[in-house]
Design a protein around this motif. Structure first.
Motif, PDB file in Angstrom:
ATOM      1  N   ALA A   1       0.823  -1.207   0.000  1.00  0.00           N
ATOM      2  CA  ALA A   1       0.000   0.000   0.000  1.00  0.00           C
ATOM      3  C   ALA A   1       0.856   1.255   0.000  1.00  0.00           C
ATOM      4  O   ALA A   1       0.570   2.232  -0.728  1.00  0.00           O
ATOM      5  N   VAL A   2       1.938   1.258   0.784  1.00  0.00           N
ATOM      6  CA  VAL A   2       2.829   2.428   0.817  1.00  0.00           C
ATOM      7  C   VAL A   2       3.477   2.652  -0.547  1.00  0.00           C
ATOM      8  O   VAL A   2       3.573   3.780  -1.046  1.00  0.00           O
ATOM      9  N   ILE A   3       3.937   1.571  -1.169  1.00  0.00           N
ATOM     10  CA  ILE A   3       4.563   1.699  -2.491  1.00  0.00           C
ATOM     11  C   ILE A   3       3.567   2.232  -3.511  1.00  0.00           C
ATOM     12  O   ILE A   3       3.892   3.082  -4.355  1.00  0.00           O
ATOM     13  N   LEU A   4       2.319   1.777  -3.428  1.00  0.00           N
ATOM     14  CA  LEU A   4       1.299   2.255  -4.353  1.00  0.00           C
ATOM     15  C   LEU A   4       1.049   3.742  -4.180  1.00  0.00           C
ATOM     16  O   LEU A   4       0.937   4.495  -5.160  1.00  0.00           O
ATOM     17  N   ILE A   5       0.980   4.208  -2.930  1.00  0.00           N
ATOM     18  CA  ILE A   5       0.773   5.636  -2.686  1.00  0.00           C
ATOM     19  C   ILE A   5       1.941   6.452  -3.216  1.00  0.00           C
ATOM     20  O   ILE A   5       1.758   7.518  -3.820  1.00  0.00           O
ATOM     21  N   LEU A   6       3.166   5.969  -3.022  1.00  0.00           N
ATOM     22  CA  LEU A   6       4.335   6.690  -3.540  1.00  0.00           C
ATOM     23  C   LEU A   6       4.309   6.781  -5.062  1.00  0.00           C
ATOM     24  O   LEU A   6       4.623   7.828  -5.643  1.00  0.00           O
ATOM     25  N   PHE A   7       3.917   5.700  -5.721  1.00  0.00           N
ATOM     26  CA  PHE A   7       3.833   5.738  -7.178  1.00  0.00           C
ATOM     27  C   PHE A   7       2.788   6.741  -7.635  1.00  0.00           C
ATOM     28  O   PHE A   7       3.001   7.480  -8.608  1.00  0.00           O
ATOM     29  N   VAL A   8       1.662   6.789  -6.950  1.00  0.00           N
ATOM     30  CA  VAL A   8       0.626   7.753  -7.326  1.00  0.00           C
ATOM     31  C   VAL A   8       1.123   9.172  -7.160  1.00  0.00           C
ATOM     32  O   VAL A   8       0.894  10.042  -8.014  1.00  0.00           O
ATOM     33  N   MET A   9       1.824   9.444  -6.065  1.00  0.00           N
ATOM     34  CA  MET A   9       2.353  10.795  -5.837  1.00  0.00           C
ATOM     35  C   MET A   9       3.417  11.169  -6.853  1.00  0.00           C
ATOM     36  O   MET A   9       3.555  12.336  -7.230  1.00  0.00           O
ATOM     37  N   MET A  10       4.178  10.209  -7.341  1.00  0.00           N
ATOM     38  CA  MET A  10       5.217  10.500  -8.333  1.00  0.00           C
ATOM     39  C   MET A  10       4.629  10.838  -9.688  1.00  0.00           C
ATOM     40  O   MET A  10       5.130  11.709 -10.407  1.00  0.00           O
TER      41      MET A  10
ATOM     42  N   LEU B   1      -0.665  18.171  -6.689  1.00  0.00           N
ATOM     43  CA  LEU B   1      -0.292  17.738  -5.360  1.00  0.00           C
ATOM     44  C   LEU B   1      -0.308  18.894  -4.370  1.00  0.00           C
ATOM     45  O   LEU B   1      -0.632  18.726  -3.211  1.00  0.00           O
ATOM     46  N   ARG B   2       0.055  20.077  -4.815  1.00  0.00           N
ATOM     47  CA  ARG B   2       0.054  21.220  -3.932  1.00  0.00           C
ATOM     48  C   ARG B   2      -1.368  21.669  -3.606  1.00  0.00           C
ATOM     49  O   ARG B   2      -1.654  22.158  -2.533  1.00  0.00           O
ATOM     50  N   ILE B   3      -2.251  21.508  -4.538  1.00  0.00           N
ATOM     51  CA  ILE B   3      -3.628  21.925  -4.322  1.00  0.00           C
ATOM     52  C   ILE B   3      -4.320  20.996  -3.341  1.00  0.00           C
ATOM     53  O   ILE B   3      -5.134  21.420  -2.529  1.00  0.00           O
ATOM     54  N   ILE B   4      -3.975  19.712  -3.382  1.00  0.00           N
ATOM     55  CA  ILE B   4      -4.681  18.744  -2.534  1.00  0.00           C
ATOM     56  C   ILE B   4      -4.381  18.976  -1.055  1.00  0.00           C
ATOM     57  O   ILE B   4      -5.305  19.156  -0.267  1.00  0.00           O
ATOM     58  N   PRO B   5      -3.100  19.043  -0.617  1.00  0.00           N
ATOM     59  CA  PRO B   5      -2.889  19.216   0.823  1.00  0.00           C
ATOM     60  C   PRO B   5      -3.054  20.648   1.312  1.00  0.00           C
ATOM     61  O   PRO B   5      -3.447  20.880   2.440  1.00  0.00           O
ATOM     62  N   ILE B   6      -2.720  21.658   0.482  1.00  0.00           N
ATOM     63  CA  ILE B   6      -2.743  23.054   0.923  1.00  0.00           C
ATOM     64  C   ILE B   6      -3.652  23.834  -0.014  1.00  0.00           C
ATOM     65  O   ILE B   6      -3.347  23.948  -1.211  1.00  0.00           O
TER      66      ILE B   6
END
Length: 350
Positions: A231-240, A247-252
């Protein structure tokens, strides 16, 4: 007519009862020879049994040591022999006798070997994550085994392990399934293949739905950790692979840009109406000298006083051109012309 038919039946029954017994022999687990003569029913008399292997002049006739009885009548014999693995290739002879009646028969025991079923069948979930079945077959020489197994009580599947092997492996079993396995044996073709398999062994069961299962080892102890890592690897791939802006819009959340507030310059009292709307300007102070023309007649009578009156004009608030350089040039040129004119007048007056 009925009397004749009755006589015929009596004669037929008498002939059938006098039919010689048929002896059938098998090599049991390479330990002894088991012969029986009750194929057509229990005999009427107790026969005496003799047997021997035809091995040239060294053949020795053996009396039956152990009879098999049925209704107090001998129906078979169990005769032990040494080294039956090799002796079975010789011709085997049997003789039944009772009084003055003797029945002889020859047998080919090469392919008539029946082994005992394998025993002590156990199952073990080994450290290589495979399911291993082990069994014990006392006749280990020239033995072939056949394995049958099924999963969750479905159809049996068969497999042939290696020659003389007493183990079988099922790769990566599922802990949520039920595995059932049985084994049977026979003499292999390398030593004169037997036609008959042994009986199936008692089944060994592993897996779910069985209270006598051997508890599985920690085959899947690392499964939850593997799920977390995946699951962690999948999340990292999605973020890459997502765009950085996204990505900036989603957290902030993005702070909106402030709008430009335009003030109403009509309310600015320090600006004149002519300058309103044009805020980019410079106002230069222009020194101005006033002079008057003196005629020659007046110059003679004058006492040399200069009627030029110098006043500093501090009010230059006139309409300023857009080009500041032209304004500066205009002011300086007019001033220099005024100065030259005044000097010339003075010289003339002198």
């Amino acid at each position: 007519m009925p009397t004749g038919l009755l006589l015929l039946l009596c004669l037929t029954g008498h002939v059938l009862s006098k039919e010689p017994p048929d002896v059938d022999c098998w090599v049991i687990h390479l330990k002894h020879v088991h012969c029986s003569w009750n194929k057509h029913g229990t005999p009427d008399v107790n026969y005496t049994f003799y047997s021997w292997f035809q091995m040239g002049s060294h053949s020795k006739i053996h009396n039956c040591t152990t009879y098999v009885s049925e209704n107090s009548m001998n129906t078979g014999c169990i005769q032990p022999y040494n080294d039956l693995l090799s002796n079975r290739f010789y011709t085997f002879n049997t003789k039944l006798s009772h009084g003055n009646k003797t029945f002889l028969k020859t047998h080919n025991l090469k392919q008539k070997v029946v082994l005992d079923a394998p025993d002590n069948l156990t199952v073990k979930n080994d450290s290589d994550f495979n399911l291993w079945f082990y069994w014990n077959q006392t006749a280990t020489h020239c033995v072939e085994n056949e394995v049958r197994f099924r999963v969750n009580d479905r159809k049996w599947e068969t497999s042939m392990p290696n020659h003389d092997a007493q183990s079988y492996c099922i790769n990566l079993p599922s802990s949520s399934s039920k595995y059932e396995l049985q084994v049977r044996s026979k003499i292999g073709e390398r030593c004169g293949e037997s036609l008959n398999w042994s009986n199936w062994s008692e089944p060994a069961v592993w897996g779910s739905n069985n209270s006598t299962n051997i508890p599985p080892t920690n085959v899947y102890a690392w499964t939850p950790l593997l799920y977390v890592v995946a699951a962690v690897i999948l999340i990292l791939f999605v973020m890459m692979f997502l765009p950085n802006e996204r990505l900036r819009i989603i957290p902030i959340p993005v702070v909106p840009k402030p709008s430009l507030v335009l003030f109403d310059i009509e309310d600015w009292p320090r600006f004149t109406k002519g300058l309103k709307g044009n805020l980019n300007y410079n106002e230069y102070a222009c020194p101005v000298r006033e002079y008057c023309h003196v005629s020659e007649s007046d110059s003679d009578s004058s006492d040399g006083s200069n009627c030029s009156v110098t006043t500093d004009q501090t009010d230059c608030s006139v309409s300023i051109p857009a080009n500041n350089a032209d304004l500066s040039t205009s002011c300086s040129s007019s001033t220099s012309v005024g100065l030259l004119s005044s000097q010339e007048e003075e010289q003339v007056s002198v």
